[in-house]
Design an enzyme around this catalytic site. Structure first.
Site, PDB file in Angstrom:
ATOM      1  N   GLU A  43     -54.944  59.249  64.213  1.00 43.15           N
ATOM      2  CA  GLU A  43     -53.950  59.417  65.266  1.00 43.15           C
ATOM      3  C   GLU A  43     -53.729  58.098  65.999  1.00 43.15           C
ATOM      4  OE1 GLU A  43     -55.050  64.002  66.578  1.00 43.15           O
ATOM      5  OE2 GLU A  43     -56.003  62.327  67.620  1.00 43.15           O
ATOM      6  N   CYS A  44     -52.481  57.704  66.130  1.00 43.19           N
ATOM      7  CA  CYS A  44     -52.091  56.558  66.941  1.00 43.19           C
ATOM      8  C   CYS A  44     -52.921  55.314  66.593  1.00 43.19           C
ATOM      9  CB  CYS A  44     -52.177  56.912  68.423  1.00 43.19           C
ATOM     10  SG  CYS A  44     -51.183  55.824  69.487  1.00 43.19           S
ATOM     11  N   GLY A  45     -53.851  54.906  67.443  1.00 42.46           N
ATOM     12  CA  GLY A  45     -54.669  53.736  67.137  1.00 42.46           C
ATOM     13  C   GLY A  45     -55.422  53.873  65.833  1.00 42.46           C
TER      14      GLY A  45
END
Length: 432
Positions: free
Chosen positions: A318-320
């Site tokens: 997720e994301c990072g």
């Protein structure tokens, strides 16, 4: 009867986070067990809550969570505490669409009172009109008291106190401005770092609050009946091995997501920053965080990068975490750092642009909800969303947010909540 309340404000920046932290610490120091909650999807405020209260803060989000699940969470964690405090999000009535998912909507659902924090630095008797509007706009909630923030003199407070009295809302005190209790911020919000003595800041905030606010009056104003509750299930249904990235670079996780994963088997943790060996795992979870602040160290850990390239299990990023799985991340100065390379994407901290909002992802017949909150961008827009994947915002508008999905990987900029949707997550990831 137990004190239970939500701390809200007319707008962001009124000081509700600082007031929340001060209350949590002051009540903890008084010998009470206090349970913090956060309205909305925020990751960072709950970290501060946990530090202040000595109890893990729990997110309550009416968009991401099913109503029954949310009620069960609130009643269970509240039943274990002497006082329950929810920090609101944005302004009291600000939601994903009008009031949907707002602090006011949550207070109404839980039938708990609201303590309003008002920035009165440049306000006098006009506070009466503001308070009158907030009291009567949505009759389903009760504003049990108001704290006036950034008020430096008793004479100023007397005017505000009269305004509150004329509206029929108890004035609980005022807080003079005190720069020493300001919490540093970062581009994703208030931030905790090893360089800052947050215990000292929170203690100072608690001292400041107890010198000006009558805590016992506040607690009496917010008494509500306690509701019987049962503990969430904890027995694993399968025995998958789950490894979660957790360090300064990756730490945006919801408590209930981890609790849900523990239903599949034992959860262990590892650090992409410092560990040179992946744990034995059937599922790797790479959450969001601040990888952009640790790029040299992440890139230098070549042993772990190579192990990730050879990993044969399932991955949720997720994301990072998704950025880390890409080919490279470019820092603000234009320097590119090589990452894992499992995804055909490059991301950059140059030309930062805020992407923010709730998201609903449809993959086949499975629906997961979450949110997007980042400043980094793809260097070139990737075309990695399959035709059977749809991403919607809170207004049911179709978005072009890229999603990478294979038989073993789910990765995107979205942060998911699956505390009540574990079956859907298993289906998407192909887990037994």
């Amino acid at each position: 009867m137990k004190p239970q309340f939500l701390i809200a404000a007319p707008h962001s920046g009124a000081g509700k986070t600082t007031v929340t932290l001060a209350l949590l610490r002051a009540l903890r120091r008084s010998g009470r067990k206090v349970q913090p909650f956060k309205c909305g999807p925020d990751y960072l405020d709950p970290k501060h809550h946990t530090l202040a209260a000595g109890q893990t803060s729990v997110n309550l989000d009416q968009y991401m969570m099913q109503e029954q699940h949310l009620l069960e969470l609130y009643h269970w964690y509240s039943s274990q505490a002497d006082v329950s405090i929810i920090e609101g999000v944005m302004g009291l009535f600000d939601g994903a669409r009008k009031m949907e998912g707002s602090s006011a909507a949550l207070a109404a659902l839980l039938d708990i009172p609201v303590i309003l924090v008002v920035n009165a630095k440049a306000m006098a008797y006009s506070a009466a009109a503001l308070l009158y509007g907030y009291k009567h706009f949505f009759p389903e909630i009760q504003i049990a008291g108001v704290i006036f923030n950034f008020v430096n003199t008793p004479s100023h407070y007397r005017i505000l106190e009269e305004a509150a009295a004329d509206v029929g809302i108890p004035a609980l005190g005022y807080l003079p401005e005190q720069p020493e209790v300001k919490i540093p911020s970062r581009h994703l919000g208030l931030h905790i770092s090893a360089e800052t003595d947050y215990d000292k800041i929170i203690d100072a905030a608690a001292d400041h609050l107890t010198a000006h606010i009558d805590l016992e009056q506040l607690l009496q104003q917010t008494l509500r009946p306690a509701v019987a509750a049962t503990a969430p299930a904890t027995t694993p249904s399968t025995q998958l091995r789950i490894a979660v990235a957790q360090d300064e670079a990756f730490n945006f996780t919801y408590r209930e997501n981890i609790n849900a994963l523990s239903q599949l088997g034992p959860v262990t943790y590892f650090s992409p920053l410092t560990d040179t060996a992946l744990p034995e795992a059937d599922l790797l979870y790479l959450p969001g965080g601040y990888p952009e602040l640790h790029l040299p160290q992440l890139a230098a850990n070549r042993t772990l990068l190579e192990q990730l390239r050879q990993y044969k299990g399932h991955i949720l990023a997720e994301c990072g975490g998704m950025m880390y799985l890409g080919e490279s991340i470019v820092d603000e100065n234009g320097t590119a750092y090589p990452m894992v390379g499992l995804l055909p994407v490059q991301t950059s901290m140059q030309r930062k642009k805020l992407s923010l909002g709730y998201r609903e992802i449809h993959i086949g017949d499975v629906v997961l909800r979450g949110h997007e909150f980042h400043y980094s961008q793809f260097t070139t827009p990737p075309d990695i969303t399959q035709t059977d994947i749809r991403v919607l915002n809170a207004r049911n508008e179709i978005l072009t947010t890229p999603v990478f999905h294979t038989s073993s990987i789910l990765a995107s900029y979205m942060h998911f909540y699956w505390g009540d949707q574990l079956t859907g997550l298993k289906t998407i990831l192909g887990l037994p």
